[in-house]
Design a protein around this motif. Structure first.
Motif, PDB file in Angstrom:
ATOM      1  N   GLU A 257       0.849  -1.186   0.000  1.00 37.50           N
ATOM      2  CA  GLU A 257       0.000   0.000   0.000  1.00 37.50           C
ATOM      3  C   GLU A 257       0.893   1.248   0.000  1.00 37.50           C
ATOM      4  O   GLU A 257       1.982   1.223   0.597  1.00 37.50           O
ATOM      5  CB  GLU A 257      -0.895   0.011   1.242  1.00 37.50           C
ATOM      6  N   PRO A 258       0.472   2.315  -0.658  1.00 34.93           N
ATOM      7  CA  PRO A 258       1.317   3.520  -0.757  1.00 34.93           C
ATOM      8  C   PRO A 258       1.850   4.017   0.589  1.00 34.93           C
ATOM      9  O   PRO A 258       3.030   4.375   0.697  1.00 34.93           O
ATOM     10  CB  PRO A 258       0.372   4.549  -1.402  1.00 34.93           C
ATOM     11  N   GLN A 259       1.007   4.047   1.617  1.00 31.83           N
ATOM     12  CA  GLN A 259       1.466   4.535   2.920  1.00 31.83           C
ATOM     13  C   GLN A 259       2.512   3.604   3.528  1.00 31.83           C
ATOM     14  O   GLN A 259       3.494   4.069   4.122  1.00 31.83           O
ATOM     15  CB  GLN A 259       0.278   4.685   3.876  1.00 31.83           C
ATOM     16  N   ALA A 260       2.303   2.298   3.370  1.00 32.27           N
ATOM     17  CA  ALA A 260       3.264   1.331   3.897  1.00 32.27           C
ATOM     18  C   ALA A 260       4.595   1.442   3.160  1.00 32.27           C
ATOM     19  O   ALA A 260       5.676   1.392   3.780  1.00 32.27           O
ATOM     20  CB  ALA A 260       2.717  -0.084   3.773  1.00 32.27           C
ATOM     21  N   LYS A 261       4.530   1.617   1.855  1.00 32.32           N
ATOM     22  CA  LYS A 261       5.746   1.749   1.049  1.00 32.32           C
ATOM     23  C   LYS A 261       6.509   3.005   1.443  1.00 32.32           C
ATOM     24  O   LYS A 261       7.742   2.992   1.585  1.00 32.32           O
ATOM     25  CB  LYS A 261       5.379   1.801  -0.432  1.00 32.32           C
ATOM     26  N   GLU A 262       5.774   4.095   1.647  1.00 31.06           N
ATOM     27  CA  GLU A 262       6.409   5.360   2.031  1.00 31.06           C
ATOM     28  C   GLU A 262       7.080   5.242   3.403  1.00 31.06           C
ATOM     29  O   GLU A 262       8.205   5.707   3.596  1.00 31.06           O
ATOM     30  CB  GLU A 262       5.368   6.477   2.053  1.00 31.06           C
ATOM     31  N   ALA A 263       6.396   4.598   4.347  1.00 26.36           N
ATOM     32  CA  ALA A 263       6.947   4.445   5.692  1.00 26.36           C
ATOM     33  C   ALA A 263       8.191   3.552   5.683  1.00 26.36           C
ATOM     34  O   ALA A 263       9.187   3.847   6.345  1.00 26.36           O
ATOM     35  CB  ALA A 263       5.894   3.871   6.629  1.00 26.36           C
TER      36      ALA A 263
ATOM     37  N   THR B 250      10.194   2.970   3.144  1.00 24.56           N
ATOM     38  CA  THR B 250      11.281   3.666   2.447  1.00 24.56           C
ATOM     39  C   THR B 250      11.947   4.692   3.359  1.00 24.56           C
ATOM     40  O   THR B 250      13.180   4.791   3.408  1.00 24.56           O
ATOM     41  CB  THR B 250      10.749   4.353   1.178  1.00 24.56           C
TER      42      THR B 250
END
Length: 235
Positions: free
Chosen positions: A122-128, A130
């Motif tokens: 999920e975008p938020q999980a990927k951002e966190a 990274t």
């Protein structure tokens, strides 16, 4: 039998073991293992049940894995050439301490970034994930910068297998575009110095299947099938 190093592509940490073998001048062969397909396959499992590279087939057919173990094995057998150290010496302790940090601190700092790249998130999980990885990579760079203060190489005035292992991991920063290496001048100088090393150039050419000139005693590639045949024969 001549040893066989099983190395992973693309961007495998086994790069450092190729560099180390080149430095020693000892005869060896290579077996190219594609990641993640072949390395996680049943075909490769007899070489490494965990499904990782590097692995090293020894002259008697025994197999060993883990970069730190392989580098220490090679070093112990090339003490007469200055690559290994007396187990009771300060240099031996420093080499092991540095290799351990490169494995647990520097290598693992990039793990969140590789996971974020290779998995659907999920975008938020990927951002966190990274952001977490970037912070870890910056912290590891800062630690190595402090370690290098006043040193040309990781152990001091002479290069060691710690520098070989560093060369294979440090390039991941270029792949992920995490930190500006120039903010760490001692680390950057080490990295740039290693890029001019013939063994590092050779390992890069091998990975990219370009013309490679050995400065050691590289005796060519064998296929996984051929290597497995030699392992079975030695058993």
């Amino acid at each position: 039998m001549t040893p066989i190093l099983f190395y992973g592509v693309p961007e495998g940490c086994s790069f450092g073991s190729i560099v180390a073998l080149e430095w020693t001048g000892a005869p060896y062969r290579l077996c190219r293992v594609q990641m993640p397909g072949v390395v996680s396959s049943e075909a490769y499992r007899p070489v490494n049940p965990v499904g990782e590279t590097p692995s090293l087939m020894l002259p008697d057919g025994r197999l060993m894995s883990e970069s730190m173990a392989i580098l220490n094995h090679i070093a112990a057998r090339t003490m007469d050439k200055g690559w290994g150290f007396d187990p009771k010496s300060e240099k031996f302790d420093r080499l092991n301490q540095t290799l351990a940090f490169l494995n647990t601190g520097f290598f693992n700092a990039f793990s969140p970034l590789w996971h974020a790249l290779e998995h659907e998130l999920e975008p938020q999980a990927k951002e966190a994930l990274t952001a977490y990885g970037i912070a870890k990579v910056e912290k590891a760079h800062a630690h190595l910068e402090r370690l290098l203060a006043g040193r040309k190489w990781l152990l001091g005035d002479e290069k060691s297998f710690a520098d070989a292992y560093f060369a294979g991991i440090a390039r991941w920063n270029d792949f992920h575009q995490v930190v500006d290496r120039k903010k760490f001048p001692a680390l950057n100088a080490l990295y740039e110095r290693l890029q001019e090393d013939p063994a590092v150039s050779f390992a890069w050419a091998i990975e990219h299947q370009e013309e490679a000139r050995t400065a050691g005693r590289f005796l060519g590639h064998v296929s996984l099938e051929e290597a497995l045949g030699e392992i079975r024969q030695a058993a």
